[in-house]
Design a protein around this motif. Structure first.
Motif, PDB file in Angstrom:
ATOM      1  N   VAL A 189     -75.301   6.569 -15.618  1.00 28.33           N
ATOM      2  CA  VAL A 189     -75.154   5.189 -16.085  1.00 28.33           C
ATOM      3  C   VAL A 189     -76.429   4.704 -16.755  1.00 28.33           C
ATOM      4  N   VAL A 190     -77.586   5.042 -16.145  1.00 27.49           N
ATOM      5  CA  VAL A 190     -78.863   4.644 -16.755  1.00 27.49           C
ATOM      6  C   VAL A 190     -79.030   5.301 -18.120  1.00 27.49           C
ATOM      7  N   GLY A 191     -78.717   6.607 -18.208  1.00 28.62           N
ATOM      8  CA  GLY A 191     -78.816   7.292 -19.494  1.00 28.62           C
ATOM      9  C   GLY A 191     -77.837   6.741 -20.511  1.00 28.62           C
ATOM     10  N   TYR A 192     -76.641   6.414 -20.047  1.00 28.72           N
ATOM     11  CA  TYR A 192     -75.605   5.842 -20.909  1.00 28.72           C
ATOM     12  C   TYR A 192     -76.067   4.509 -21.481  1.00 28.72           C
ATOM     13  N   ILE A 193     -76.610   3.657 -20.609  1.00 30.31           N
ATOM     14  CA  ILE A 193     -77.074   2.340 -21.056  1.00 30.31           C
ATOM     15  C   ILE A 193     -78.255   2.483 -22.006  1.00 30.31           C
ATOM     16  N   ALA A 194     -79.203   3.395 -21.686  1.00 34.35           N
ATOM     17  CA  ALA A 194     -80.385   3.580 -22.537  1.00 34.35           C
ATOM     18  C   ALA A 194     -79.988   4.076 -23.924  1.00 34.35           C
ATOM     19  N   TRP A 198     -80.406   1.988 -27.419  1.00 30.60           N
ATOM     20  CA  TRP A 198     -81.236   2.510 -28.509  1.00 30.60           C
ATOM     21  C   TRP A 198     -80.432   2.583 -29.805  1.00 30.60           C
ATOM     22  N   ILE A 199     -79.220   3.122 -29.717  1.00 28.37           N
ATOM     23  CA  ILE A 199     -78.397   3.249 -30.929  1.00 28.37           C
ATOM     24  C   ILE A 199     -77.955   1.869 -31.422  1.00 28.37           C
ATOM     25  N   THR A 200     -77.658   0.969 -30.494  1.00 29.39           N
ATOM     26  CA  THR A 200     -77.216  -0.367 -30.892  1.00 29.39           C
ATOM     27  C   THR A 200     -78.339  -1.158 -31.550  1.00 29.39           C
ATOM     28  N   VAL A 268     -71.828   9.806 -28.815  1.00 28.32           N
ATOM     29  CA  VAL A 268     -72.863   9.939 -27.781  1.00 28.32           C
ATOM     30  C   VAL A 268     -72.353   9.398 -26.447  1.00 28.32           C
ATOM     31  N   GLN A 269     -71.691   8.239 -26.473  1.00 32.14           N
ATOM     32  CA  GLN A 269     -71.161   7.669 -25.238  1.00 32.14           C
ATOM     33  C   GLN A 269     -70.130   8.605 -24.605  1.00 32.14           C
ATOM     34  N   SER A 270     -69.245   9.161 -25.419  1.00 33.35           N
ATOM     35  CA  SER A 270     -68.211  10.054 -24.897  1.00 33.35           C
ATOM     36  C   SER A 270     -68.825  11.300 -24.280  1.00 33.35           C
ATOM     37  N   LEU A 271     -69.864  11.849 -24.884  1.00 25.83           N
ATOM     38  CA  LEU A 271     -70.532  13.036 -24.358  1.00 25.83           C
ATOM     39  C   LEU A 271     -71.123  12.763 -22.980  1.00 25.83           C
ATOM     40  N   ILE A 272     -71.855  11.656 -22.857  1.00 24.62           N
ATOM     41  CA  ILE A 272     -72.483  11.326 -21.578  1.00 24.62           C
ATOM     42  C   ILE A 272     -71.428  11.091 -20.498  1.00 24.62           C
ATOM     43  N   MET A 273     -70.384  10.356 -20.835  1.00 22.55           N
ATOM     44  CA  MET A 273     -69.346  10.026 -19.855  1.00 22.55           C
ATOM     45  C   MET A 273     -68.625  11.288 -19.375  1.00 22.55           C
ATOM     46  N   ASN A 274     -68.312  12.190 -20.287  1.00 20.58           N
ATOM     47  CA  ASN A 274     -67.564  13.389 -19.910  1.00 20.58           C
ATOM     48  C   ASN A 274     -68.425  14.405 -19.172  1.00 20.58           C
ATOM     49  N   LEU A 315     -69.794  -0.960 -24.004  1.00 17.06           N
ATOM     50  CA  LEU A 315     -71.127  -1.516 -23.832  1.00 17.06           C
ATOM     51  C   LEU A 315     -71.844  -1.707 -25.160  1.00 17.06           C
ATOM     52  N   GLY A 316     -71.719  -0.739 -26.072  1.00 13.00           N
ATOM     53  CA  GLY A 316     -72.380  -0.881 -27.367  1.00 13.00           C
ATOM     54  C   GLY A 316     -71.876  -2.090 -28.126  1.00 13.00           C
TER      55      GLY A 316
END
Length: 605
Positions: A189-194, A198-200, A268-274, A315-316
């Protein structure tokens, strides 16, 4: 010309400060009903979240019961299935009821802030409005008000519930599945939010550039359409299309970059989540193989993570919406915070006019610090007097009108009405005492009746008819199929110049002011229409103090006194005959105009 930089929030603008500035609109003082709605909405949020967190446990029980097998367990499994379905229904229902309860709060906050901004714009000086592009100001207000509702929704009903859900899922995972899954979820979750942030942030710069270009395109479109006649006069349709097209193409290029960056964010979000889903399911299978977890636990883990990442998946978009909303609101607050150049003195009384005497006492003024327009101008117009102000272009004639209406304050000296300094009384009362018939009578895009009645708040139909009769426009209005309900078009362009002037005169008659200002009221009219309008104006001016600012000297030859300005100073004053006998500036101007008129007559023959 580049877009107005002042409509952008300053670099490094504090978003938290903007949010704190908005809180009084969200939690309005003296509105217990709205505050109760906010509290009710938050209770519904917690209820919905509690139901959502309970449904995976119900599904776990269904799966475990079915895995155990046996006829007696069918009804048990079915009861848990009913509980799971009911929980999903209740969760959605609580969300919808929450929206219904909160909708009024969001709309009220939007309305009040928009009204405050609109009111502030009318308080700002003429200098502000002359130096700004109307299209970009309206776009700033539109963006600011539109962002409020969505920003509130995401802050209260996405961010806050997601934080609650993260904490609750952490506790459930630790209780049912052990610490490793909690740690893995937290890290992910921390990596996902970070990564999302950053991308946003990168996307925000693209979005800001896109908004700037959108504002430029809109400003050019509005500017071109407002000057429709000028475009046609010079056959500049192709130029205007190209000018607008340049802005539109730049906007399209920026929009493409912005939308493409959204694809990168989603990948990127999909990669982290999966990756987390892979670890969690693998961990559950491994624990099942050891006999520590059941099949239902696997389903529960998958369901919890799916539910958890559903709001995180947005989130983005949520972060960008909130950030953009804060930027748009900051631009609105920047408009609200714009310094009012001309303000009423604290506790200023209203102007009381018993004898409408107008006095300029050693007035010095200029629009820019390095260019003085009026140099110690002094004169007095007695009550009931009919004075005229003439002079070459740039002498400061129209500046006198703007100062009298207190669109600006003089650098030094005083302007008095009935012995009262207009800076010491309220602006509203000063403007209520003065009526104006300008050279270009701009009308609202509404009916003739509306434009005439605009002269005084609360004017009735009888007042409108009386004013139209006195302005000699009633026969024309009665000849129209829709009468006073006839639409005049944008800026009154459906009416002729003389008709517009008569509507403006009628509007001033409805106002019924003791002081009348005629700012070159007939200079844009033909000779025959000018004579008719002058006759009407002479009738209107009776029993009032009137000041005529004129370019054509023949229109003011019968004035009680004529003030001749030159370079912001009073060069001469007197009656028409006296000034001609002096042989000064007025006599020279008169001779030039007579020569021009004779030349025109000869050309006509």
């Amino acid at each position: 010309m580049p877009p107005d930089q002042t409509l952008r929030p300053p670099p490094g603008y504090d978003g938290w400060a903007t949010l704190r500035r908005f809180l009084p609109y969200l939690w309005p003082a003296g509105r217990a009903d709205l505050r109760a709605r906010i509290v009710g909405a938050m209770v519904l949020v917690l209820l919905a979240k509690a139901v959502v967190l309970a449904t995976p446990l119900a599904m776990k029980k269904v799966v475990d019961t079915m895995a155990a097998g046996g006829d007696p367990l069918v009804w048990v499994a079915l009861s848990f299935a009913i509980a799971y379905t009911a929980g999903r229904f209740l969760g959605g229902t609580f969300d919808q009821v929450r929206n219904i309860v909160f909708e009024r709060v969001g709309q009220e906050a939007t309305r009040v802030l928009a009204e405050d901004t609109f009111a502030r714009l009318h308080q700002l000086s003429l200098r502000f409005h002359l130096s700004r592009r109307t299209g970009e100001i309206t776009k700033t207000i539109e963006r600011g008000t539109k962002s409020i509702d969505s920003m509130l929704y995401f802050l209260l009903f996405n961010i806050a519930p997601t934080i609650v859900e993260l904490l609750a899922v952490g506790i459930i995972f630790y209780t049912l599945f052990g610490l490793p899954l909690v740690i893995a979820t937290a890290i992910t979750v921390v990596g996902y939010i970070a990564a999302t942030r950053w991308i946003t942030e990168w996307r925000t710069h693209l979005r800001k550039k896109m908004n700037d270009l959108d504002g430029t395109a809109l400003a050019r479109a509005v500017d071109s359409l407002l000057n429709y006649e000028t475009v046609k006069f010079f056959g500049a349709e192709a130029r205007e299309r190209e000018r607008y097209g340049d802005a539109a193409r730049s906007y399209a290029a920026a929009a493409i970059k912005s939308e493409n960056s959204l694809g990168v964010l989603n990948i990127v979000q999909s990669l982290i989540m999966n990756l987390l889903m892979l670890f969690a399911l693998g961990f559950s299978v491994w624990q099942w193989s050891k006999g520590r977890l059941t099949v239902g636990d696997l389903v529960a883990v998958q369901t919890y993570l799916t539910q958890l990442f559903r709001p995180l998946d947005m989130l983005g978009f949520v972060y960008r919406t909130i950030r953009q909303g804060l930027i748009d609101m900051a631009a609105m607050f920047k408009l609200i915070d714009t310094e009012v150049e001309v303000a009423d003195a604290p506790g200023a009384p209203a102007l009381v006019v018993t004898r409408p005497v107008v006095t300029f006492d050693d007035v010095v003024f200029g629009y820019e610090p390095d260019r003085t327009i009026l140099h110690g101008l002094s004169f007095e117009v007695p009550a009931g007097g009919h004075y005229a102000i003439v002079g070459p272009s740039g002498a400061g004639k129209s500046t006198i009108a703007r100062l009298l209406f207190r669109f600006y304050d003089p650098w030094s000296g005083r302007i008095l009405i009935d012995g009262q300094d207009i800076r010491a009384v309220t602006q509203d009362s000063v403007r209520a005492a003065i009526g104006i018939v300008p050279q270009d009578s701009v009308l609202f895009n509404d009916t003739i009746g509306y434009n005439i009645a605009y002269g005084r708040d609360g004017a009735g139909h009888e007042d409108v008819v009386r004013a139209a009769r006195d302005a000699a426009i009633l026969p024309f209005v009665e000849s129209l199929p829709q009468g006073f309900d006839t639409e005049v078009g944008e800026r009154g362009l459906k009416l002729s110049g003389g008709e517009k002037q008569r509507v403006a005169i009628a509007r001033t008659l409805v106002k019924d002011p003791p002081i009348l200002l005629l700012d070159e009221a007939t200079s844009a009219l033909d000779s025959r229409t000018e004579e008719d309008i002058l006759t009407t104006l002479h009738t209107v001016s009776e029993h009032r103090t009137s000041i005529s600012i004129a370019h054509r000297l023949s229109t003011v030859a019968d004035a009680d006194r004529i003030l001749v300005l030159e370079a912001g100073r009073l060069a001469e004053s007197g009656r028409h005959g006296e000034l001609l006998r002096k042989g000064g500036l007025y006599a020279d101007m008169w001779a030039r105009q007579q020569t021009e008129n004779e030349a025109l007559d000869e050309a006509a023959e």
